[in-house]
Design a protein around this motif. Structure first.
Motif, mmCIF file in Angstrom:
data_model
loop_
_atom_site.group_PDB
_atom_site.id
_atom_site.type_symbol
_atom_site.label_atom_id
_atom_site.label_comp_id
_atom_site.label_asym_id
_atom_site.label_seq_id
_atom_site.Cartn_x
_atom_site.Cartn_y
_atom_site.Cartn_z
ATOM 1 N N ALA A 146 0.833 -1.203 0.000
ATOM 2 C CA ALA A 146 0.000 0.000 0.000
ATOM 3 C C ALA A 146 0.864 1.248 0.000
ATOM 4 O O ALA A 146 1.887 1.317 0.675
ATOM 5 C CB ALA A 146 -0.913 -0.009 1.227
ATOM 6 N N ALA A 147 0.427 2.243 -0.771
ATOM 7 C CA ALA A 147 1.206 3.465 -0.949
ATOM 8 C C ALA A 147 0.701 4.595 -0.059
ATOM 9 O O ALA A 147 -0.500 4.812 0.060
ATOM 10 C CB ALA A 147 1.167 3.911 -2.396
ATOM 11 N N GLU A 148 1.616 5.324 0.539
ATOM 12 C CA GLU A 148 1.313 6.606 1.170
ATOM 13 C C GLU A 148 1.418 7.699 0.119
ATOM 14 O O GLU A 148 0.726 8.699 0.174
ATOM 15 C CB GLU A 148 2.321 6.905 2.292
ATOM 16 N N ARG A 149 2.340 7.483 -0.820
ATOM 17 C CA ARG A 149 2.601 8.471 -1.881
ATOM 18 C C ARG A 149 3.193 7.719 -3.071
ATOM 19 O O ARG A 149 3.934 6.756 -2.890
ATOM 20 C CB ARG A 149 3.596 9.500 -1.349
ATOM 21 N N GLU A 150 2.849 8.179 -4.270
ATOM 22 C CA GLU A 150 3.411 7.553 -5.464
ATOM 23 C C GLU A 150 3.496 8.575 -6.576
ATOM 24 O O GLU A 150 2.607 9.418 -6.714
ATOM 25 C CB GLU A 150 2.554 6.364 -5.902
ATOM 26 N N GLU A 151 4.585 8.521 -7.336
ATOM 27 C CA GLU A 151 4.717 9.376 -8.512
ATOM 28 C C GLU A 151 5.624 8.705 -9.529
ATOM 29 O O GLU A 151 6.392 7.811 -9.196
ATOM 30 C CB GLU A 151 5.220 10.771 -8.147
ATOM 31 N N THR A 152 5.499 9.158 -10.774
ATOM 32 C CA THR A 152 6.297 8.617 -11.873
ATOM 33 C C THR A 152 7.170 9.732 -12.414
ATOM 34 O O THR A 152 6.712 10.863 -12.587
ATOM 35 C CB THR A 152 5.382 8.070 -12.980
ATOM 36 N N ARG A 153 8.438 9.386 -12.653
ATOM 37 C CA ARG A 153 9.395 10.334 -13.239
ATOM 38 C C ARG A 153 10.270 9.571 -14.232
ATOM 39 O O ARG A 153 10.939 8.614 -13.847
ATOM 40 C CB ARG A 153 10.327 10.917 -12.174
ATOM 41 N N GLY A 154 10.263 10.006 -15.484
ATOM 42 C CA GLY A 154 11.172 9.453 -16.476
ATOM 43 C C GLY A 154 11.168 7.941 -16.597
ATOM 44 O O GLY A 154 12.224 7.330 -16.678
ATOM 45 N N GLY A 155 9.993 7.338 -16.575
ATOM 46 C CA GLY A 155 9.909 5.894 -16.740
ATOM 47 C C GLY A 155 10.123 5.095 -15.467
ATOM 48 O O GLY A 155 10.110 3.860 -15.494
ATOM 49 N N ARG A 156 10.335 5.762 -14.342
ATOM 50 C CA ARG A 156 10.476 5.088 -13.046
ATOM 51 C C ARG A 156 9.281 5.457 -12.184
ATOM 52 O O ARG A 156 8.776 6.571 -12.229
ATOM 53 C CB ARG A 156 11.751 5.533 -12.311
ATOM 54 N N ARG A 157 8.824 4.498 -11.399
ATOM 55 C CA ARG A 157 7.728 4.746 -10.458
ATOM 56 C C ARG A 157 8.309 4.720 -9.052
ATOM 57 O O ARG A 157 9.044 3.810 -8.689
ATOM 58 C CB ARG A 157 6.650 3.677 -10.614
ATOM 59 N N TYR A 158 7.968 5.728 -8.269
ATOM 60 C CA TYR A 158 8.451 5.861 -6.895
ATOM 61 C C TYR A 158 7.266 5.745 -5.954
ATOM 62 O O TYR A 158 6.330 6.532 -6.039
ATOM 63 C CB TYR A 158 9.173 7.196 -6.710
ATOM 64 N N ARG A 159 7.320 4.760 -5.082
ATOM 65 C CA ARG A 159 6.241 4.531 -4.129
ATOM 66 C C ARG A 159 6.813 4.556 -2.716
ATOM 67 O O ARG A 159 7.747 3.836 -2.413
ATOM 68 C CB ARG A 159 5.565 3.184 -4.371
ATOM 69 N N ILE A 160 6.220 5.392 -1.874
ATOM 70 C CA ILE A 160 6.522 5.344 -0.442
ATOM 71 C C ILE A 160 5.411 4.519 0.181
ATOM 72 O O ILE A 160 4.224 4.852 0.040
ATOM 73 C CB ILE A 160 6.606 6.748 0.174
ATOM 74 N N THR A 161 5.796 3.443 0.843
ATOM 75 C CA THR A 161 4.803 2.505 1.350
ATOM 76 C C THR A 161 4.341 2.855 2.754
ATOM 77 O O THR A 161 5.024 3.555 3.493
ATOM 78 C CB THR A 161 5.361 1.069 1.396
ATOM 79 N N ARG A 162 3.201 2.316 3.090
ATOM 80 C CA ARG A 162 2.805 2.256 4.487
ATOM 81 C C ARG A 162 3.689 1.187 5.124
ATOM 82 O O ARG A 162 4.364 0.438 4.414
ATOM 83 C CB ARG A 162 1.333 1.882 4.588
ATOM 84 N N PRO A 163 3.714 1.060 6.452
ATOM 85 C CA PRO A 163 4.563 0.028 7.051
ATOM 86 C C PRO A 163 4.286 -1.350 6.439
ATOM 87 O O PRO A 163 3.131 -1.766 6.311
ATOM 88 C CB PRO A 163 4.194 0.077 8.530
ATOM 89 N N ALA A 164 5.369 -2.011 6.038
ATOM 90 C CA ALA A 164 5.289 -3.326 5.399
ATOM 91 C C ALA A 164 6.275 -4.265 6.082
ATOM 92 O O ALA A 164 7.304 -3.823 6.603
ATOM 93 C CB ALA A 164 5.611 -3.206 3.917
ATOM 94 N N ARG A 165 5.970 -5.554 6.055
ATOM 95 C CA ARG A 165 6.842 -6.544 6.696
ATOM 96 C C ARG A 165 8.155 -6.629 5.921
ATOM 97 O O ARG A 165 8.173 -6.838 4.712
ATOM 98 C CB ARG A 165 6.152 -7.905 6.757
ATOM 99 N N VAL A 166 9.262 -6.452 6.621
ATOM 100 C CA VAL A 166 10.592 -6.389 6.018
ATOM 101 C C VAL A 166 10.872 -7.602 5.132
ATOM 102 O O VAL A 166 11.289 -7.454 3.982
ATOM 103 C CB VAL A 166 11.667 -6.234 7.121
ATOM 104 N N GLU A 167 10.646 -8.795 5.640
ATOM 105 C CA GLU A 167 10.939 -9.998 4.854
ATOM 106 C C GLU A 167 10.120 -10.049 3.559
ATOM 107 O O GLU A 167 10.627 -10.461 2.521
ATOM 108 C CB GLU A 167 10.686 -11.261 5.677
ATOM 109 N N HIS A 168 8.868 -9.604 3.625
ATOM 110 C CA HIS A 168 8.017 -9.621 2.432
ATOM 111 C C HIS A 168 8.530 -8.639 1.384
ATOM 112 O O HIS A 168 8.569 -8.945 0.184
ATOM 113 C CB HIS A 168 6.566 -9.328 2.822
#
Length: 186
Positions: A146-168
């Motif tokens: 799940a994303a807190e924030r997401e944006e696309t720049r120059g063919g790359r997608r940047y997603r800042i996630t909500r807390p996620a399980r490290v191993e996953h």
């Protein structure tokens, strides 16, 4: 071993490096007002050892941000003494030569482990280890976080996630060619 009187198999610890970081990813990290550093974290809470090695986004004023080139920084926090930090040469030139010589000396003496076999073998239990992440992805990549924030720049997608399980996060991101990820230090 030094911190928790225990030894663990390296295969138990999720690890990721900075091999896939691209110039545009570094620019995005800087736009967040962060610095990327490769970190190792370990904690022992409620009888469970938790550990991971991965890139982390730290604040520019943090001690970790000031570590450059071949230097290392290690710190621990104790109940009575608070936070204690140690910094020094980590690799290159004489530090590496010194460590190689010590390793060869250990091998010749028949010592094959960094820590004593007398230490109890521990199991890393990361099921409850969660962090927020910056995911740097090819635009077409799909991830289940799940994303807190997401944006696309120059063919790359940047997603800042909500807390996620490290191993996953480690499991999923290692399967995506050209992807880079870093934990976000709070």
């Amino acid at each position: 071993g030094v911190a928790f009187d225990a030894r663990v198999g390296e295969e138990q610890i999720p690890t990721a490096g900075i091999r896939n970081i691209a110039a545009e990813d570094i620019a995005f990290v800087q736009s967040l007002g962060r610095v990327c550093r490769l970190t190792a974290q370990a904690s022992f809470d409620a009888g469970a050892l938790r550990a991971a090695v991965e890139p982390s986004l730290v604040r520019p004023a943090s001690p970790e941000a000031g570590v450059a080139l071949n230097l290392n920084l290690a710190w621990y926090e104790g109940a009575l003494g608070g936070r204690r930090s140690f910094a020094g040469q980590g690799a290159g030139g004489l530090p590496t030569a010194s460590n190689v010589a010590l390793d060869l000396q250990d091998i010749l003496a028949g010592r094959r482990h960094m820590f004593s076999e007398a230490l109890a073998l521990a199991r890393v239990e990361n099921e409850a280890l969660y962090r927020r992440y910056l995911l740097c992805l090819p635009e077409e990549a799909d991830v289940p976080f799940a994303a807190e924030r997401e944006e696309t720049r120059g063919g790359r997608r940047y997603r800042i996630t909500r807390p996620a399980r490290v191993e996953h996060v480690h499991e999923v991101m290692k399967k995506i060619d050209g992807a880079f990820f870093a934990g976000i230090e709070e």
